[in-house]
Enzyme design. Structure first.
Site, PDB file in Angstrom:
ATOM      1  N   SER A   8       0.759  -1.234  -0.043  1.00  0.00           N
ATOM      2  CA  SER A   8      -0.115  -0.006  -0.026  1.00  0.00           C
ATOM      3  C   SER A   8       0.829   1.208  -0.014  1.00  0.00           C
ATOM      4  CB  SER A   8      -1.062   0.129   1.265  1.00  0.00           C
ATOM      5  OG  SER A   8      -1.608   1.371   1.372  1.00  0.00           O
ATOM      6  N   SER A   9       0.185   2.272  -0.790  1.00  0.00           N
ATOM      7  CA  SER A   9       1.064   3.568  -0.807  1.00  0.00           C
ATOM      8  C   SER A   9       0.411   4.690   0.329  1.00  0.00           C
ATOM      9  CB  SER A   9       0.935   4.268  -2.047  1.00  0.00           C
ATOM     10  OG  SER A   9      -0.193   4.195  -2.574  1.00  0.00           O
ATOM     11  N   SER A  10      -0.452   4.171   1.249  1.00  0.00           N
ATOM     12  CA  SER A  10      -1.303   4.944   2.005  1.00  0.00           C
ATOM     13  C   SER A  10      -0.240   5.210   3.096  1.00  0.00           C
ATOM     14  CB  SER A  10      -2.439   4.390   2.551  1.00  0.00           C
ATOM     15  OG  SER A  10      -3.405   4.072   1.431  1.00  0.00           O
ATOM     16  N   LYS A  14     -13.668  -4.477   4.523  1.00  0.00           N
ATOM     17  CA  LYS A  14     -14.381  -3.457   4.340  1.00  0.00           C
ATOM     18  C   LYS A  14     -15.870  -3.621   4.429  1.00  0.00           C
ATOM     19  CE  LYS A  14     -13.184  -0.305   0.781  1.00  0.00           C
ATOM     20  NZ  LYS A  14     -12.741   0.214  -0.401  1.00  0.00           N
ATOM     21  N   ASN A  46     -14.261   2.147   4.965  1.00  0.00           N
ATOM     22  CA  ASN A  46     -12.898   2.160   4.705  1.00  0.00           C
ATOM     23  C   ASN A  46     -12.080   3.123   5.614  1.00  0.00           C
ATOM     24  OD1 ASN A  46     -13.473   4.608   3.665  1.00  0.00           O
ATOM     25  ND2 ASN A  46     -11.831   4.757   1.992  1.00  0.00           N
ATOM     26  N   ASP A  92     -14.398   6.479  -0.294  1.00  0.00           N
ATOM     27  CA  ASP A  92     -13.996   6.304  -1.813  1.00  0.00           C
ATOM     28  C   ASP A  92     -14.860   7.285  -2.774  1.00  0.00           C
ATOM     29  OD1 ASP A  92     -11.787   4.324  -1.432  1.00  0.00           O
ATOM     30  OD2 ASP A  92     -13.592   2.976  -1.088  1.00  0.00           O
ATOM     31  N   ALA A 103     -20.173  -2.253  -9.978  1.00  0.00           N
ATOM     32  CA  ALA A 103     -20.900  -2.555  -8.943  1.00  0.00           C
ATOM     33  C   ALA A 103     -20.095  -3.089  -7.940  1.00  0.00           C
ATOM     34  CB  ALA A 103     -22.122  -3.569  -9.343  1.00  0.00           C
ATOM     35  N   TYR A 157      -5.846   3.474 -11.451  1.00  0.00           N
ATOM     36  CA  TYR A 157      -4.486   4.366 -11.598  1.00  0.00           C
ATOM     37  C   TYR A 157      -3.333   3.762 -12.187  1.00  0.00           C
ATOM     38  CZ  TYR A 157      -4.439   2.615  -6.848  1.00  0.00           C
ATOM     39  OH  TYR A 157      -4.290   1.849  -5.850  1.00  0.00           O
ATOM     40  N   GLY A 192      -7.411   7.580 -11.987  1.00  0.00           N
ATOM     41  CA  GLY A 192      -7.800   7.090 -10.538  1.00  0.00           C
ATOM     42  C   GLY A 192      -7.005   7.811  -9.544  1.00  0.00           C
TER      43      GLY A 192
HETATM   44  P1  NAD Z   1     -14.316  -5.045  -7.015  1.00  0.00           P
HETATM   45  O1  NAD Z   1     -13.829  -6.539  -7.130  1.00  0.00           O
HETATM   46  O2  NAD Z   1     -15.121  -4.829  -5.635  1.00  0.00           O
HETATM   47  O3  NAD Z   1     -15.165  -5.121  -8.270  1.00  0.00           O
HETATM   48  C1  NAD Z   1     -15.091  -5.202  -9.472  1.00  0.00           C
HETATM   49  C2  NAD Z   1     -15.966  -4.749 -10.361  1.00  0.00           C
HETATM   50  O4  NAD Z   1     -15.424  -5.192 -11.897  1.00  0.00           O
HETATM   51  C3  NAD Z   1     -17.354  -5.384 -10.435  1.00  0.00           C
HETATM   52  O5  NAD Z   1     -18.306  -4.484 -10.844  1.00  0.00           O
HETATM   53  C4  NAD Z   1     -17.141  -6.666 -11.758  1.00  0.00           C
HETATM   54  O6  NAD Z   1     -18.327  -6.819 -12.157  1.00  0.00           O
HETATM   55  C5  NAD Z   1     -16.241  -5.641 -12.632  1.00  0.00           C
HETATM   56  N1  NAD Z   1     -15.728  -6.902 -13.527  1.00  0.00           N
HETATM   57  C6  NAD Z   1     -14.938  -7.592 -13.236  1.00  0.00           C
HETATM   58  N2  NAD Z   1     -14.560  -8.369 -14.534  1.00  0.00           N
HETATM   59  C7  NAD Z   1     -15.059  -7.417 -15.434  1.00  0.00           C
HETATM   60  C8  NAD Z   1     -14.904  -7.540 -17.061  1.00  0.00           C
HETATM   61  N3  NAD Z   1     -14.048  -8.471 -17.599  1.00  0.00           N
HETATM   62  N4  NAD Z   1     -15.727  -6.830 -17.670  1.00  0.00           N
HETATM   63  C9  NAD Z   1     -16.355  -5.694 -16.861  1.00  0.00           C
HETATM   64  N5  NAD Z   1     -16.494  -5.469 -15.643  1.00  0.00           N
HETATM   65  C10 NAD Z   1     -15.658  -6.385 -15.018  1.00  0.00           C
HETATM   66  O7  NAD Z   1     -13.186  -4.206  -7.314  1.00  0.00           O
HETATM   67  P2  NAD Z   1     -13.012  -2.583  -6.503  1.00  0.00           P
HETATM   68  O8  NAD Z   1     -12.558  -2.639  -5.211  1.00  0.00           O
HETATM   69  O9  NAD Z   1     -14.467  -1.963  -6.912  1.00  0.00           O
HETATM   70  O10 NAD Z   1     -12.106  -1.855  -7.614  1.00  0.00           O
HETATM   71  C11 NAD Z   1     -12.377  -1.946  -9.082  1.00  0.00           C
HETATM   72  C12 NAD Z   1     -11.225  -1.080  -9.496  1.00  0.00           C
HETATM   73  O11 NAD Z   1     -11.010   0.396  -9.127  1.00  0.00           O
HETATM   74  C13 NAD Z   1      -9.674  -1.616  -9.613  1.00  0.00           C
HETATM   75  O12 NAD Z   1      -9.189  -1.474 -10.789  1.00  0.00           O
HETATM   76  C14 NAD Z   1      -9.229  -0.694  -8.518  1.00  0.00           C
HETATM   77  O13 NAD Z   1      -7.915  -0.577  -8.625  1.00  0.00           O
HETATM   78  C15 NAD Z   1      -9.976   0.614  -8.899  1.00  0.00           C
HETATM   79  N6  NAD Z   1      -9.730   1.402  -7.471  1.00  0.00           N
HETATM   80  C16 NAD Z   1      -9.589   2.682  -7.545  1.00  0.00           C
HETATM   81  C17 NAD Z   1      -9.543   3.297  -6.639  1.00  0.00           C
HETATM   82  C18 NAD Z   1      -9.173   4.810  -6.588  1.00  0.00           C
HETATM   83  O14 NAD Z   1      -8.903   5.608  -5.550  1.00  0.00           O
HETATM   84  N7  NAD Z   1      -8.622   5.354  -7.559  1.00  0.00           N
HETATM   85  C19 NAD Z   1     -10.298   3.102  -5.356  1.00  0.00           C
HETATM   86  C20 NAD Z   1     -10.573   1.644  -5.433  1.00  0.00           C
HETATM   87  C21 NAD Z   1     -10.579   0.765  -6.519  1.00  0.00           C
END
Ligand code: NAD
Length: 290
Positions: free
Chosen positions: A22-24, A73, A94, A109, A134, A236, A257
């Site tokens: 983690s980078s936090s 979470k 979170n 988030d 979702a 990101y 992101g």
């Molecule tokens: P999660 O596992 O809770 O959710 C995954 C989501 O991706 C679901 O909606 C799922 O249906 C969808 N999915 C999976 N495979 C897919 C495919 N082949 N095609 C289309 N949709 C698909 O994950 P999360 O924690 O919600 O994270 C999702 C993304 O967001 C990750 O890439 C994560 O790095 C990024 N994220 C970014 C931040 C930020 O601060 N920028 C914060 C949290 C998560």
């Protein structure tokens, strides 16, 4: 660090497994040092099997707060005293804040996503958003956007294990906020195109575009985008996904992101310390560009 830690230094944790990547910790400790705040932020490898004991430990040791990541979470709320409205609607926490023994769970988030848009000069209040996702991050964004005053949200997802969660999110938004939410199957690409066309902003909130799906997007071609559309990808790493590249080709304003990551941390930082995170300094030292 040695000069900074004293008998008065307060602890802030990060509880997840795995978590060493983690980078936090770097982000928060750099910000404490910059502002001369007497806190230290440490990551702890905690999963569901040791979560209850960890929270009891936080209470006993008067730890000021903690971040919470996977797999905790959606479980940690059981051991807390209160939840913010967004955490309640998301079914996820979170950030924990300990106010004199009362532990409140928050989800930052979605706040981070909304703050990053604001920072980039993008105003989505009263406008329509189309978003894919979702999971944990998507749900937090959808709930916060609805609470903050986005007027309409079209949510798309594939029909996987997250579909039921999307149905619940749509129900929560329609029943508990003034925003109108609708759920669609991501397989209906004609509908996706139509919904994007009538939206001010389009967001990918899935892992599409990052490893193992790096270089891929579910957007078939550039005809889905128009130059006035704002296109956001919460991925990101990489900083520019295949989808953002496509949007840039069309001339859309884009955002990755990194801003969301920074501002979700900033929201938690402010809850613990009562001070604003030094955003411009953090962007500089963490090399954040979006
Ligand atoms: P999660 O596992 O809770 O959710 C995954 C989501 O991706 C679901 O909606 C799922 O249906 C969808 N999915 C999976 N495979 C897919 C495919 N082949 N095609 C289309 N949709 C698909 O994950 P999360 O924690 O919600 O994270 C999702 C993304 O967001 C990750 O890439 C994560 O790095 C990024 N994220 C970014 C931040 C930020 O601060 N920028 C914060 C949290 C998560």
């Amino acid at each position: 660090m040695a000069e900074r830690i004293t008998g008065h230094t307060e602890l802030i944790g990060l509880i997840a497994y795995p978590i060493r990547h983690s980078s936090s910790p770097r982000m928060h400790n750099e910000a404490f040092a910059k502002l001369g705040l007497d806190y230290a932020y440490l990551a702890f490898e905690v999963d569901n099997s040791t979560l209850e004991d960890t929270i009891k430990g936080f209470r006993a040791m008067k730890v000021r707060g903690s971040n919470v990541s996977m797999p905790n979470k959606t479980v940690v709320h059981k051991y807390l005293d209160k939840l913010s409205p967004a955490a309640e609607l998301c079914g996820a926490v979170n950030t924990i804040v300990n106010d004199d023994g009362v532990l409140t769970g928050h989800i930052t988030d979605g706040m981070g996503y909304m703050a990053a848009l604001k920072d980039a000069g993008i105003d989505v209040i009263g406008k329509k958003m189309t978003i894919v996702g979702a999971g944990g991050a998507a749900t937090a964004i959808e709930i916060q956007a609805a609470l903050d005053g986005v007027s309409e949200i079209s949510i798309f997802n594939i029909k996987d294990g997250f579909w039921e969660r999307a149905e619940q999110t749509v129900k929560n938004i329609n029943e508990k906020t003034n925003c109108k939410a609708t759920l669609y199957d991501l397989a209906d690409l004609d509908v996706l195109k139509r919904e994007i066309e009538s939206s001010y902003i389009f967001t990918n909130a899935t892992g599409m575009g990052m490893k193992p799906l790096e270089g891929k997007t579910y957007i078939p071609d550039t005809s889905f985008f128009r130059p006035e559309l704002i296109v956001v990808d919460i991925v990101y790493s990489p900083a520019e996904t295949a989808m953002l590249k496509m949007a840039k080709e069309v001339g859309c304003k884009t955002m990755n992101g990194l801003g969301m990551m920074l501002f979700q941390g900033a929201a938690a930082f402010e809850m613990w310390t009562g001070k604003a995170m030094p955003i411009e300094y953090m962007k500089e030292i963490l090399d954040i560009k979006y």
